[in-house]
Scaffold this motif. Structure first.
Motif, PDB file in Angstrom:
ATOM      1  N   GLU A  85      11.797  12.130  -2.557  1.00  0.00           N
ATOM      2  CA  GLU A  85      12.700  12.104  -3.701  1.00  0.00           C
ATOM      3  C   GLU A  85      12.296  11.085  -4.758  1.00  0.00           C
ATOM      4  N   ASP A  86      12.013   9.840  -4.311  1.00  0.00           N
ATOM      5  CA  ASP A  86      11.782   8.767  -5.276  1.00  0.00           C
ATOM      6  C   ASP A  86      10.822   7.736  -4.701  1.00  0.00           C
ATOM      7  N   GLU A  87      10.603   6.651  -5.434  1.00  0.00           N
ATOM      8  CA  GLU A  87       9.647   5.624  -5.012  1.00  0.00           C
ATOM      9  C   GLU A  87      10.081   4.926  -3.730  1.00  0.00           C
ATOM     10  N   ALA A  88      11.389   4.724  -3.564  1.00  0.00           N
ATOM     11  CA  ALA A  88      11.875   4.078  -2.341  1.00  0.00           C
ATOM     12  C   ALA A  88      11.526   4.920  -1.120  1.00  0.00           C
ATOM     13  N   ALA A  89      11.745   6.213  -1.224  1.00  0.00           N
ATOM     14  CA  ALA A  89      11.403   7.106  -0.108  1.00  0.00           C
ATOM     15  C   ALA A  89       9.892   7.166   0.088  1.00  0.00           C
ATOM     16  N   ALA A  90       9.137   7.074  -1.013  1.00  0.00           N
ATOM     17  CA  ALA A  90       7.676   7.090  -0.914  1.00  0.00           C
ATOM     18  C   ALA A  90       7.171   5.886  -0.140  1.00  0.00           C
ATOM     19  N   LYS A  91       7.766   4.711  -0.365  1.00  0.00           N
ATOM     20  CA  LYS A  91       7.349   3.512   0.358  1.00  0.00           C
ATOM     21  C   LYS A  91       7.586   3.659   1.852  1.00  0.00           C
ATOM     22  N   ALA A 137       0.818  -1.208   0.000  1.00  0.00           N
ATOM     23  CA  ALA A 137       0.000   0.000   0.000  1.00  0.00           C
ATOM     24  C   ALA A 137       0.854   1.261   0.000  1.00  0.00           C
ATOM     25  N   VAL A 138       0.327   2.304  -0.624  1.00  0.00           N
ATOM     26  CA  VAL A 138       0.948   3.621  -0.589  1.00  0.00           C
ATOM     27  C   VAL A 138      -0.039   4.584   0.048  1.00  0.00           C
ATOM     28  N   SER A 139       0.479   5.628   0.664  1.00  0.00           N
ATOM     29  CA  SER A 139      -0.382   6.628   1.281  1.00  0.00           C
ATOM     30  C   SER A 139      -0.848   7.632   0.241  1.00  0.00           C
ATOM     31  N   GLU A 140      -2.092   8.084   0.390  1.00  0.00           N
ATOM     32  CA  GLU A 140      -2.620   9.090  -0.526  1.00  0.00           C
ATOM     33  C   GLU A 140      -2.153  10.494  -0.143  1.00  0.00           C
ATOM     34  N   ARG A 141      -1.186  10.587   0.761  1.00  0.00           N
ATOM     35  CA  ARG A 141      -0.626  11.884   1.151  1.00  0.00           C
ATOM     36  C   ARG A 141       0.882  11.954   0.890  1.00  0.00           C
ATOM     37  N   VAL A 142       1.351  11.136  -0.065  1.00  0.00           N
ATOM     38  CA  VAL A 142       2.763  11.134  -0.446  1.00  0.00           C
ATOM     39  C   VAL A 142       2.862  11.264  -1.959  1.00  0.00           C
ATOM     40  N   VAL A 143       3.801  12.089  -2.428  1.00  0.00           N
ATOM     41  CA  VAL A 143       4.010  12.249  -3.866  1.00  0.00           C
ATOM     42  C   VAL A 143       5.507  12.434  -4.109  1.00  0.00           C
ATOM     43  N   THR A 144       6.007  11.829  -5.167  1.00  0.00           N
ATOM     44  CA  THR A 144       7.439  11.946  -5.472  1.00  0.00           C
ATOM     45  C   THR A 144       7.701  13.218  -6.280  1.00  0.00           C
ATOM     46  N   ARG A 145       8.957  13.674  -6.213  1.00  0.00           N
ATOM     47  CA  ARG A 145       9.349  14.856  -6.972  1.00  0.00           C
ATOM     48  C   ARG A 145       9.185  14.622  -8.481  1.00  0.00           C
ATOM     49  N   ASP A 146       9.519  13.396  -8.936  1.00  0.00           N
ATOM     50  CA  ASP A 146       9.375  13.079 -10.365  1.00  0.00           C
ATOM     51  C   ASP A 146       7.919  13.167 -10.815  1.00  0.00           C
ATOM     52  N   ASP A 147       6.998  12.681  -9.967  1.00  0.00           N
ATOM     53  CA  ASP A 147       5.586  12.760 -10.321  1.00  0.00           C
ATOM     54  C   ASP A 147       5.132  14.206 -10.475  1.00  0.00           C
ATOM     55  N   LEU A 148       5.619  15.078  -9.586  1.00  0.00           N
ATOM     56  CA  LEU A 148       5.242  16.487  -9.681  1.00  0.00           C
ATOM     57  C   LEU A 148       5.779  17.108 -10.966  1.00  0.00           C
ATOM     58  N   LYS A 149       7.000  16.749 -11.329  1.00  0.00           N
ATOM     59  CA  LYS A 149       7.603  17.331 -12.529  1.00  0.00           C
ATOM     60  C   LYS A 149       6.880  16.907 -13.798  1.00  0.00           C
ATOM     61  N   GLN A 150       6.392  15.675 -13.836  1.00  0.00           N
ATOM     62  CA  GLN A 150       5.722  15.213 -15.056  1.00  0.00           C
ATOM     63  C   GLN A 150       4.273  15.680 -15.136  1.00  0.00           C
ATOM     64  N   GLY A 151       3.762  16.265 -14.055  1.00  0.00           N
ATOM     65  CA  GLY A 151       2.392  16.772 -14.043  1.00  0.00           C
ATOM     66  C   GLY A 151       1.384  15.679 -13.734  1.00  0.00           C
ATOM     67  N   ASP A 152       0.106  16.028 -13.840  1.00  0.00           N
ATOM     68  CA  ASP A 152      -0.986  15.084 -13.568  1.00  0.00           C
ATOM     69  C   ASP A 152      -0.960  14.546 -12.148  1.00  0.00           C
ATOM     70  N   SER A 153      -0.541  15.394 -11.201  1.00  0.00           N
ATOM     71  CA  SER A 153      -0.684  15.090  -9.777  1.00  0.00           C
ATOM     72  C   SER A 153      -1.612  16.151  -9.197  1.00  0.00           C
ATOM     73  N   TRP A 154      -2.712  15.704  -8.618  1.00  0.00           N
ATOM     74  CA  TRP A 154      -3.739  16.643  -8.176  1.00  0.00           C
ATOM     75  C   TRP A 154      -4.018  16.506  -6.684  1.00  0.00           C
TER      76      TRP A 154
END
Length: 291
Positions: A248-254, A127-144
């Motif tokens: 920073e990345d998916e590892a940190a997101a987990k 599971a991932v939390s709905e209150r975490v977002v990676t820097r890469d996801d923000l840069k590519q857009g489509d994060s709301w």
């Protein structure tokens, strides 16, 4: 009957559709526009008492269209009408459910849905939390930043202020202006869907009362806040703040996700101690009858 309103239920979902709205599917069925306001009233049991248990031992029962268990109240004054939705065990001010819908979250949601469709065979995707977002996801857009405005209508207004800056107006995902039904993970509330995908699997991937605001792509690493204000069609304002973390990345997101999930009580490995109800079959009741 210009003041007519249709009120229904049974589906254990929530809709508040205003007279005059149009939708592609309706037009194809011969309905040029909605002739009168139509309300689907929600349910005090939410989605049939489904999902995991909260700290009180009660099912979260989030509906598939991002609502909570509650009661709809209609108030009339002659031809005038207003309505409000009150969530179980909450005040009337509790009207907004907030979360972060990111590419990483949507990838997890799809895997979790496939696990549900396979009758939960094998291990569930982590599971991932709905209150975490990676820097890469923000840069590519489509994060709301998503806002489920309970009983919200197409003429309601939602604004979001990130870290105290000037507010941005949110986009209503189902505006009722002739578009087709917007359905998919990008139109889904991650707050309620996350819980349901880990438990009941009841997610509709669309909601008539969901707004979204693109998260700024230049946010620094760390925790940020978003203050959301929803104004309903009667001019009533409701405000709620959510904190989310940029990593920073998916590892940190987990790592961050697991910490937040445990804090939220959504850890599916956590056993909840729920006391036996003191009903007619309880030992206390049997003893009272014997006395």
């Amino acid at each position: 009957y210009p003041n007519a309103v249709t009120v229904g239920g049974h589906t254990h979902t929530q809709e508040n559709l205003v007279a005059g709205e149009t939708r592609k599917e309706w037009a194809e069925a011969g309905i040029e526009k909605l002739p009168n306001t139509q309300i689907v009233a929600g349910a005090v049991s939410g989605d049939w008492y489904s999902g995991g248990l909260n700290a009180d031992g009660l099912p979260y029962s989030f509906t598939q269209d991002a609502s909570e268990p509650g009661v709809l109240t209609l108030e009339y004054d002659g031809a005038s009408r207003s309505e409000r939705y009150t969530v179980r065990n909450e005040s009337d001010d509790h009207q907004l459910l907030l979360g972060v819908n990111s590419p990483q979250w949507r990838d997890w949601a799809q895997k979790a849905q496939e696990w549900q469709d396979a009758d939960k065979e094998g291990e569930a995707p982590e599971a991932v939390s709905e209150r975490v977002v990676t820097r890469d996801d923000l840069k590519q857009g489509d994060s709301w930043l998503t806002s489920s405005f309970l009983a919200g209508t197409s003429d309601a207004r939602v604004e979001v202020s990130f870290d105290g800056k000037a507010p941005k107006q949110s986009e209503h995902t189902q505006p009722g202006k002739g578009e087709a039904l917007a359905k998919g993970w990008e139109f889904t509330d991650p707050y309620t869907a996350s819980q349901n995908l880990r438990t009941s699997g009841s997610v509709g991937q669309s909601s008539s009362h969901l707004w979204r605001t693109e998260i700024p792509s230049d946010l620094d690493l760390g925790t940020h806040s978003a203050e959301v204000t929803g104004t309903d069609r009667y001019g009533r304002d409701f405000t709620k703040t959510v904190r989310f973390t940029v990593v920073e990345d998916e590892a940190a997101a987990k790592t961050e996700s697991q910490k937040l999930l445990r804090k939220d009580g959504f850890d599916t490995q956590q056993k909840k101690e729920v006391r036996d109800p003191k009903g007619l079959d309880s030992e206390e009741a049997k003893s009272a009858r014997n006395d």
